[in-house]
Design a protein around this motif. Structure first.
Motif, short mmCIF file in Angstrom:
data_model
loop_
_atom_site.label_atom_id
_atom_site.label_comp_id
_atom_site.label_asym_id
_atom_site.label_seq_id
_atom_site.Cartn_x
_atom_site.Cartn_y
_atom_site.Cartn_z
N LEU A 256 -8.81 -2.63 -5.42
CA LEU A 256 -7.50 -2.31 -4.84
C LEU A 256 -7.30 -3.15 -3.59
O LEU A 256 -8.10 -3.10 -2.65
CB LEU A 256 -7.43 -0.82 -4.45
CG LEU A 256 -7.89 0.22 -5.47
CD1 LEU A 256 -7.87 1.61 -4.86
CD2 LEU A 256 -7.02 0.17 -6.71
N VAL B 94 -3.54 -3.49 -7.80
CA VAL B 94 -4.59 -2.74 -8.47
C VAL B 94 -5.07 -3.56 -9.67
O VAL B 94 -4.26 -3.88 -10.55
CB VAL B 94 -4.08 -1.37 -8.96
CG1 VAL B 94 -5.20 -0.59 -9.65
CG2 VAL B 94 -3.48 -0.56 -7.81
N LEU C 280 -4.24 5.89 -3.61
CA LEU C 280 -4.04 4.49 -3.27
C LEU C 280 -3.65 4.40 -1.80
O LEU C 280 -3.07 5.33 -1.23
CB LEU C 280 -2.92 3.89 -4.13
CG LEU C 280 -3.15 3.79 -5.63
CD1 LEU C 280 -1.99 3.04 -6.29
CD2 LEU C 280 -4.46 3.10 -5.94
#
Length: 218
Positions: free
Chosen positions: A212, A172, A164
């Motif tokens: 994301l 997310v 991430l």
């Protein structure tokens, strides 16, 4: 990390008109003062439109609107003269700025599923703009500088890991598949809101598609 499950979303739309909606944030009649935004994200709506169904012309202002089609085709028309068909793999952005009106319809023969995310701009006002990126490549970031945000689309195979972004705010959203994030298992429609993300990673338990958001400010 704050995990929000698909079943916690607010139900909306108009099923009689072929429209079903699930809202992740306070939306319309579903007012929740504790769930107004995360980072720049103020809406993450999952939408299902039957063939021939759609949203008639309606206004937006001071909002960055990002649309991701999961299945089917979305027809977009707006008052600034833009018209396009958005398909799976395309990223569409409508910067409503000082004000714009648009229409969203399923003019195709198959049911339409899409995710639409609204972001608050850093500075309100300005002139509306429109952009569509056809077939965005996996891991290619899409910048929304007006909101101080970056979208990362990840498509993972079973057993694949992905890092991430390190950022003050990371959102997310699981489009499809199963993932594990910091010991939590997430499935389709689930989301995680992470503050001060650093050295986080996702493990896909099955083929998965993720949206994301990397954001600098809230």
């Amino acid at each position: 990390m704050d995990v929000r499950r698909a079943e916690e979303r607010y139900r909306g739309g108009d099923p009689a008109a072929g429209i079903s909606s699930l809202h992740a944030f306070s939306f319309g009649p579903h007012y929740d003062p504790d769930n107004l935004r995360f980072g720049a994200v103020i809406a993450c709506n999952e939408e299902w439109l039957a063939p021939g169904a759609g949203f008639d012309e309606h206004p937006h202002s001071h909002t960055e609107i990002i649309t991701w089609v999961v299945e089917g085709e979305l027809t977009h028309r707006d008052s600034a003269g833009h018209e396009s068909v958005v398909r799976p793999g395309d990223v569409q952005r409508l910067s409503s700025a000082g004000g714009v009106r648009h229409v969203e319809r399923n003019d195709g023969p198959e049911p339409l599923t899409f995710v639409q995310m609204w972001l608050a701009p850093l500075t309100p006002g300005g002139d509306p703009s429109y952009e569509i990126v056809h077939g965005i490549a996996d891991s290619t970031p899409y910048a929304v500088p007006e909101a101080g945000a970056m979208l990362h689309v990840r498509r993972l195979t079973a057993g694949e890991r992905t890092a991430l972004p390190d950022a003050p705010f990371v959102y997310v959203h699981v489009v499809r598949g199963e993932i594990k994030l910091d010991g939590e298992e997430l499935g389709p429609g689930d989301a995680a809101r992470i503050t001060d993300a650093k050295d986080w990673e996702v493990l896909a338990g099955s083929p998965a598609e993720l949206l994301l958001w990397e954001m600098a400010a809230g």
